[in-house]
Write a protein that holds these residues in place. Structure first.
Motif, PDB file in Angstrom:
ATOM      1  N   TYR A  12       0.517  -1.369  -0.028  1.00  0.00           N
ATOM      2  CA  TYR A  12       0.194   0.205   0.096  1.00  0.00           C
ATOM      3  C   TYR A  12       1.043   1.455  -0.141  1.00  0.00           C
ATOM      4  O   TYR A  12       0.598   1.848  -0.319  1.00  0.00           O
ATOM      5  CB  TYR A  12      -0.879   0.134   1.270  1.00  0.00           C
ATOM      6  CG  TYR A  12      -1.234   1.217   1.486  1.00  0.00           C
ATOM      7  CD1 TYR A  12      -2.966   1.426   0.480  1.00  0.00           C
ATOM      8  CD2 TYR A  12      -0.987   2.444   2.513  1.00  0.00           C
ATOM      9  CE1 TYR A  12      -3.344   3.173   0.655  1.00  0.00           C
ATOM     10  CE2 TYR A  12      -1.940   3.463   2.076  1.00  0.00           C
ATOM     11  CZ  TYR A  12      -3.040   3.384   1.366  1.00  0.00           C
ATOM     12  OH  TYR A  12      -3.537   4.548   1.820  1.00  0.00           O
ATOM     13  N   LEU A  13       1.914   0.869   0.708  1.00  0.00           N
ATOM     14  CA  LEU A  13       2.910   2.576   0.988  1.00  0.00           C
ATOM     15  C   LEU A  13       3.468   2.436   0.021  1.00  0.00           C
ATOM     16  O   LEU A  13       3.981   3.884  -0.859  1.00  0.00           O
ATOM     17  CB  LEU A  13       3.765   2.347   1.641  1.00  0.00           C
ATOM     18  CG  LEU A  13       3.222   2.326   4.002  1.00  0.00           C
ATOM     19  CD1 LEU A  13       3.848   2.097   4.324  1.00  0.00           C
ATOM     20  CD2 LEU A  13       2.614   3.194   3.507  1.00  0.00           C
ATOM     21  N   ARG A  14       3.957   1.932  -1.112  1.00  0.00           N
ATOM     22  CA  ARG A  14       5.199   1.433  -2.095  1.00  0.00           C
ATOM     23  C   ARG A  14       3.896   2.231  -3.143  1.00  0.00           C
ATOM     24  O   ARG A  14       3.780   3.555  -4.478  1.00  0.00           O
ATOM     25  CB  ARG A  14       5.506   0.312  -3.152  1.00  0.00           C
ATOM     26  CG  ARG A  14       6.057   0.126  -1.741  1.00  0.00           C
ATOM     27  CD  ARG A  14       7.095  -1.482  -1.977  1.00  0.00           C
ATOM     28  NE  ARG A  14       8.045  -1.405  -1.182  1.00  0.00           N
ATOM     29  CZ  ARG A  14       9.084  -1.779  -1.683  1.00  0.00           C
ATOM     30  NH1 ARG A  14      10.315  -2.252  -2.963  1.00  0.00           N
ATOM     31  NH2 ARG A  14       9.660  -2.540  -0.608  1.00  0.00           N
ATOM     32  N   ARG A  15       2.700   2.114  -3.803  1.00  0.00           N
ATOM     33  CA  ARG A  15       1.895   2.172  -4.017  1.00  0.00           C
ATOM     34  C   ARG A  15       1.455   4.118  -4.832  1.00  0.00           C
ATOM     35  O   ARG A  15       1.538   4.360  -5.313  1.00  0.00           O
ATOM     36  CB  ARG A  15       0.733   1.748  -4.882  1.00  0.00           C
ATOM     37  CG  ARG A  15      -0.083   1.860  -5.528  1.00  0.00           C
ATOM     38  CD  ARG A  15      -1.623   0.702  -5.263  1.00  0.00           C
ATOM     39  NE  ARG A  15      -2.601   0.814  -3.943  1.00  0.00           N
ATOM     40  CZ  ARG A  15      -2.655   0.277  -3.822  1.00  0.00           C
ATOM     41  NH1 ARG A  15      -1.936  -0.576  -3.257  1.00  0.00           N
ATOM     42  NH2 ARG A  15      -3.735   0.306  -2.678  1.00  0.00           N
ATOM     43  N   ARG A  16       0.977   3.801  -2.429  1.00  0.00           N
ATOM     44  CA  ARG A  16       0.908   5.684  -2.356  1.00  0.00           C
ATOM     45  C   ARG A  16       1.599   6.555  -2.807  1.00  0.00           C
ATOM     46  O   ARG A  16       1.876   7.733  -3.152  1.00  0.00           O
ATOM     47  CB  ARG A  16      -0.149   6.030  -1.029  1.00  0.00           C
ATOM     48  CG  ARG A  16      -0.818   5.096  -1.040  1.00  0.00           C
ATOM     49  CD  ARG A  16      -1.523   5.484  -1.639  1.00  0.00           C
ATOM     50  NE  ARG A  16      -2.278   7.101  -1.266  1.00  0.00           N
ATOM     51  CZ  ARG A  16      -2.680   8.089  -1.760  1.00  0.00           C
ATOM     52  NH1 ARG A  16      -3.719   8.093  -2.680  1.00  0.00           N
ATOM     53  NH2 ARG A  16      -2.952   9.226  -1.186  1.00  0.00           N
ATOM     54  N   MET A  17       3.331   6.244  -2.497  1.00  0.00           N
ATOM     55  CA  MET A  17       4.672   6.987  -2.993  1.00  0.00           C
ATOM     56  C   MET A  17       4.678   7.121  -4.026  1.00  0.00           C
ATOM     57  O   MET A  17       4.715   8.479  -4.071  1.00  0.00           O
ATOM     58  CB  MET A  17       5.799   6.160  -2.214  1.00  0.00           C
ATOM     59  CG  MET A  17       5.914   5.745  -0.534  1.00  0.00           C
ATOM     60  SD  MET A  17       6.879   4.918   0.148  1.00  0.00           S
ATOM     61  CE  MET A  17       8.565   5.761  -1.023  1.00  0.00           C
ATOM     62  N   GLU A  19       2.057   6.951  -6.587  1.00  0.00           N
ATOM     63  CA  GLU A  19       1.056   8.179  -7.478  1.00  0.00           C
ATOM     64  C   GLU A  19       1.419   9.100  -6.415  1.00  0.00           C
ATOM     65  O   GLU A  19       0.816  10.265  -7.949  1.00  0.00           O
ATOM     66  CB  GLU A  19      -0.020   7.845  -6.195  1.00  0.00           C
ATOM     67  CG  GLU A  19      -0.732   6.257  -6.676  1.00  0.00           C
ATOM     68  CD  GLU A  19      -2.995   5.809  -5.409  1.00  0.00           C
ATOM     69  OE1 GLU A  19      -2.316   5.856  -5.198  1.00  0.00           O
ATOM     70  OE2 GLU A  19      -2.937   4.571  -5.812  1.00  0.00           O
ATOM     71  N   VAL A  20       2.161   9.207  -5.497  1.00  0.00           N
ATOM     72  CA  VAL A  20       2.923  11.181  -5.011  1.00  0.00           C
ATOM     73  C   VAL A  20       3.700  11.712  -5.790  1.00  0.00           C
ATOM     74  O   VAL A  20       4.334  12.819  -6.041  1.00  0.00           O
ATOM     75  CB  VAL A  20       2.287  11.388  -3.633  1.00  0.00           C
ATOM     76  CG1 VAL A  20       2.281  12.448  -3.268  1.00  0.00           C
ATOM     77  CG2 VAL A  20       1.080  10.807  -3.013  1.00  0.00           C
TER      78      VAL A  20
END
Length: 112
Positions: A12-17, A19-20
């Motif tokens: 989840y954190l890798r995906r959000r990173m 995206e941003v």
């Protein structure tokens, strides 16, 4: 935390990173900056807020002093010496009274 939850959180954190647009180097630099800032802190609150002693006194410290607390209570050097290293770590996340007046009862009352 079990390994499945950990892996899910990392994904989840890798995906959000991604995206941003945050790179691992950016994250490492931010963590290093926080560590330097914490090392230079002379005063620390119970919630982790810090003050180096330079500039205007922060509001959290002003309020604590006006409530009768000593600045020495928040000194980083004194805080690290007051807790013996042999003391076991307590996980307060599941304690329903953590942070309340019930958790701040004098030691003699807790031992009853």
């Amino acid at each position: 935390m079990d390994e499945r939850k950990r892996d899910s959180m990392v994904a989840y954190l890798r995906r959000r990173m991604a995206e941003v647009g945050i790179e691992l180097d950016d994250l490492a630099a931010a963590i290093a900056e926080d560590q330097v800032r914490q090392k230079t802190a002379r005063y620390r609150s119970a919630t982790g807020e810090t003050w180096s002693g330079d500039g205007e006194m922060p509001q959290w410290l002003k309020q604590a002093i006006s409530a009768g607390q000593s600045m020495d209570h928040f000194a980083v050097a004194l805080a690290s010496q007051s807790v013996p290293e042999t003391r076991s770590k307590v996980d307060w996340r599941e304690d329903p009274f953590a942070g309340s007046r019930l958790a701040a009862a004098p030691t003699s009352h807790r031992d009853l």
